[in-house]
Design an enzyme around this catalytic site. Sequence first.
Site, short mmCIF file in Angstrom:
data_model
loop_
_atom_site.label_atom_id
_atom_site.label_comp_id
_atom_site.label_asym_id
_atom_site.label_seq_id
_atom_site.Cartn_x
_atom_site.Cartn_y
_atom_site.Cartn_z
N ASN A 1 1.02 -1.20 0.13
CA ASN A 1 -0.13 0.09 0.17
C ASN A 1 0.81 1.42 0.16
OD1 ASN A 1 -2.50 1.55 0.37
ND2 ASN A 1 -1.84 1.79 2.67
N HIS B 1 0.72 5.01 1.27
CA HIS B 1 -0.02 6.13 2.51
C HIS B 1 0.81 7.55 2.42
CE1 HIS B 1 -2.49 7.04 5.78
NE2 HIS B 1 -1.33 7.57 6.36
C1 GRF Z 1 -2.78 8.75 -2.36
O1 GRF Z 1 -2.39 9.89 -1.90
C2 GRF Z 1 -2.53 7.52 -1.56
O2 GRF Z 1 -1.52 7.85 -0.91
C3 GRF Z 1 -3.83 7.14 -0.71
O3 GRF Z 1 -4.88 7.46 -1.65
C4 GRF Z 1 -4.37 8.46 -2.65
C5 GRF Z 1 -4.80 7.95 -3.95
O4 GRF Z 1 -4.62 8.82 -5.00
N1 GRF Z 1 -3.80 5.90 -0.35
P1 GRF Z 1 -4.48 8.38 -6.48
O5 GRF Z 1 -5.77 7.76 -6.76
O6 GRF Z 1 -3.58 7.35 -6.85
O7 GRF Z 1 -4.52 9.53 -7.20
#
Ligand code: GRF
Length: 195
Positions: A112, A114
């Site tokens: 994941n 984050h």
């Molecule tokens: C990112 O900021 C990620 O860290 C979090 O959700 C967001 C997803 O953004 N888990 P995207 O859909 O990849 O633009």
Amino acid sequence: MNSFPRLAVLGSGKGSNFVALQEAIAAGRLEARIVLVVSDLPDATILARARTMNLPVATLPPSPFRTKLSPEGELALVELLRKNEVEWVVLAGYMRVVKEPLLSAFPNRVINIHPSLLPAFKGLRAWEQAIAAGVKETGCTVHYVNQDIDAGEIIAQRRVPVLPDDTPETLHARIQIAEHELFPEALAKAFRAAS
Ligand code: GRF
């Protein structure tokens, strides 16, 4: 076809991290293949972007819970991933908690991203938590997923300054630029560690 690691990317949002991964693959910076893009939301932009790139997509059936799949839904997801011979499950803005049986079907192979320097600011809208806490620095983390939320072993992190006039939007945009660089690097590191 090459023998690079076969990834499924799961997302619920706009998919900018998915696009960054696919661009890194196309540029030869990440040896991997995205074999499936999955969303819990049929209208998610990540699916539209995947279709534009001619990548296979799948939508998960509606769940009675907002933050997780039903046990049957989680099982159906595992079957879908197995059917597509997925080796690594990459969560890129996937807004549901991942549970069993998926975690034991892909041990140490669910990753994941984050938007904070974990263990700080777990959970939702981590960039807003950073502004509210008044920290001068935050960032992003790529980590293995375990049964605890945003708590698995850290693979890599990148730091980002918090500026005095930041809004949630400007800070999240800065974090996302760092995410797009970090994610392919961190995945390559995880693949090396597993080989
Ligand atoms: C990112 O900021 C990620 O860290 C979090 O959700 C967001 C997803 O953004 N888990 P995207 O859909 O990849 O633009």
